[in-house]
Design a protein around this motif. Sequence first.
Motif, PDB file in Angstrom:
ATOM      1  N   GLY A 197      -2.787  -1.702 -11.474  1.00 56.93           N
ATOM      2  CA  GLY A 197      -3.664  -1.872 -10.179  1.00 56.93           C
ATOM      3  C   GLY A 197      -3.305  -2.852  -9.317  1.00 56.93           C
ATOM      4  N   SER A 198      -3.770  -2.573  -7.958  1.00 53.23           N
ATOM      5  CA  SER A 198      -3.249  -3.316  -6.826  1.00 53.23           C
ATOM      6  C   SER A 198      -3.741  -4.820  -6.976  1.00 53.23           C
ATOM      7  N   ASP A 199      -4.887  -5.076  -7.951  1.00 50.40           N
ATOM      8  CA  ASP A 199      -5.045  -6.553  -8.024  1.00 50.40           C
ATOM      9  C   ASP A 199      -3.987  -7.372  -8.699  1.00 50.40           C
ATOM     10  N   TYR A 201     -12.176  -9.305   0.657  1.00 45.41           N
ATOM     11  CA  TYR A 201     -12.254  -8.927  -0.713  1.00 45.41           C
ATOM     12  C   TYR A 201     -12.094 -10.325  -1.505  1.00 45.41           C
ATOM     13  N   ALA A 251     -12.591  -5.183   3.307  1.00 45.68           N
ATOM     14  CA  ALA A 251     -13.671  -4.784   2.423  1.00 45.68           C
ATOM     15  C   ALA A 251     -14.657  -6.033   2.379  1.00 45.68           C
ATOM     16  N   ASP A 260      -3.433  -5.019   2.515  1.00 48.37           N
ATOM     17  CA  ASP A 260      -3.917  -4.439   1.423  1.00 48.37           C
ATOM     18  C   ASP A 260      -4.763  -3.255   1.868  1.00 48.37           C
ATOM     19  N   ALA A 314      -6.008  -0.518   0.088  1.00 52.23           N
ATOM     20  CA  ALA A 314      -6.571   0.120  -0.837  1.00 52.23           C
ATOM     21  C   ALA A 314      -7.537   1.271  -0.423  1.00 52.23           C
ATOM     22  N   TYR A 315      -7.917   1.134   1.076  1.00 48.71           N
ATOM     23  CA  TYR A 315      -8.635   2.238   1.339  1.00 48.71           C
ATOM     24  C   TYR A 315      -8.225   2.917   2.530  1.00 48.71           C
ATOM     25  N   THR A 362      -3.216   1.637  -3.566  1.00 46.95           N
ATOM     26  CA  THR A 362      -3.685   1.834  -5.104  1.00 46.95           C
ATOM     27  C   THR A 362      -3.918   3.411  -5.475  1.00 46.95           C
ATOM     28  N   SER A 365      -6.625   3.896  -7.328  1.00 50.89           N
ATOM     29  CA  SER A 365      -7.957   3.685  -7.755  1.00 50.89           C
ATOM     30  C   SER A 365      -9.112   4.327  -6.954  1.00 50.89           C
ATOM     31  N   LYS A 366      -8.777   4.508  -5.714  1.00 49.53           N
ATOM     32  CA  LYS A 366      -9.974   4.953  -4.555  1.00 49.53           C
ATOM     33  C   LYS A 366      -9.689   6.447  -4.375  1.00 49.53           C
ATOM     34  N   ARG A 375      -5.424   2.323 -13.689  1.00 53.37           N
ATOM     35  CA  ARG A 375      -4.800   1.044 -13.454  1.00 53.37           C
ATOM     36  C   ARG A 375      -3.575   1.144 -12.864  1.00 53.37           C
TER      37      ARG A 375
HETATM   38  C1  LIG Z   1     -10.573  -1.880  -5.073  1.00 53.76           C
HETATM   39  C2  LIG Z   1      -9.730  -2.854  -4.218  1.00 53.76           C
HETATM   40  C3  LIG Z   1      -8.497  -3.307  -4.831  1.00 53.76           C
HETATM   41  C4  LIG Z   1      -8.084  -3.272  -6.045  1.00 53.76           C
HETATM   42  O1  LIG Z   1      -7.925  -2.040  -6.682  1.00 53.76           O
HETATM   43  P1  LIG Z   1      -6.987  -1.654  -8.014  1.00 53.76           P
HETATM   44  O2  LIG Z   1      -8.228  -1.022  -8.832  1.00 53.76           O
HETATM   45  O3  LIG Z   1      -6.864  -3.115  -8.854  1.00 53.76           O
HETATM   46  O4  LIG Z   1      -6.019  -1.021  -7.793  1.00 53.76           O
HETATM   47  C5  LIG Z   1      -7.602  -3.968  -4.176  1.00 53.76           C
HETATM   48  N1  LIG Z   1      -8.064  -4.492  -2.657  1.00 53.76           N
HETATM   49  C6  LIG Z   1      -9.185  -4.108  -2.221  1.00 53.76           C
HETATM   50  C7  LIG Z   1      -9.525  -4.528  -1.129  1.00 53.76           C
HETATM   51  C8  LIG Z   1     -10.053  -3.090  -3.042  1.00 53.76           C
HETATM   52  O5  LIG Z   1     -11.315  -2.968  -2.480  1.00 53.76           O
END
Ligand SMILES: *Cc1c(COP(=O)(O)O)cnc(C)c1O
Length: 358
Positions: free
Chosen positions: A85-87, A111, A155, A181, A183-184, A207, A209-210, A218
Amino acid sequence: MSKFLSSRFDGLEAYVPGEQPQDQQYVKLNTNESPFPPSPAVLAAINADEVSRLNLYPDPEGKALKRKLADFYGVAPENIYLANGSDELLNFFFMAFCDKDRPVAFPAVSYGFYPVYASLYGVPATAVPLREGFRLEPKDYRGIGKNIVIANPNAPTGRTISVSEIEEIVRTNPNNAVLIDEAYIDFGGDSCLELIHKYDNLVVGQTFSKFRSLAGGRLGYGIGSPGMIADLELMRYSTNSYNISRLTMAAAISTLDSHEYYANNSRTVQANRAYTVEELGKLGFETLPSKANFIFTHCKAVDGGTVYRKLKEKGVLVRHWDKPEIADWCRVTIGSRAQMDVFLDKVREILKEAGQDA
Ligand SMILES: *Cc1c(COP(=O)(O)O)cnc(C)c1O
């Protein structure tokens, strides 16, 4: 908390993820997941053969997946870091590059994990206020002389800055690590990825994830200079060398082979986003311009907390924060057209009820 917890963590406040109810069926528009399942190729890739190899550890170097991502983005495998996950990428960015002498700056509205990691590692953090309309002003980061983390699109606002504005930030802070970051980024924004060839202080985080419908798998990744990627690998091999599961790597490789499926889903989400913003506008909602798979919206008639609570009562989950500067707003994930129609119907009901109360 027990008496055994290290005093290093005094005052540490954990990140609070969005609700993930496991019991009740909600129209779930609160954690920016894709409304679409993984592609048919991904479903086929997670087969009995793959499962039967789960007695073996995954490749700690993730070679096949790194090669695939490298080809996809036109970079070298040495430019790529694979994260759970990028977290996890964020975690290792803070772990590797930030400390009490290397402080960090990020937007005051962004975030919620950024301040948590700063606190976890005892890193002095500057929350840079946004400007009017939650606009990020790139000049506020020009030569700031701190490490920088910026989500683009941001975000929960959905607003973006341009690649040239990001370049200005990266260029004027050559002795600091910058994490963008993204992510989007695949919902209509422009990635700053090309900048990694010009600057050695930039990591771009993305990521699965989206856009790639794989939140439950993950998988995130960072793309940057080989030097910074090696630093992140040092953190990973000192923490958890098998951080990506076999099944997730197999799913991810098939995901990259199905790019058109995901690009098409993104076009649908962008069309549903335009539709939702327009319908909300007719109901008196103001919505920020978004290049993400969510919108940030509010109205005068009903406050954000009430919109959130009433929607939840009616079976629709959105995200709301009690922070003063954004308490009036809700973040709404863009789902399928059918989900957005349910959401809009419930919003109409809430406005009607508020009118009747008045
Ligand atoms: C959703 C999100 C992430 C984390 O996504 P992971 O599911 O951990 O890959 C990271 N940064 C932002 C801004 C997000 O909204």
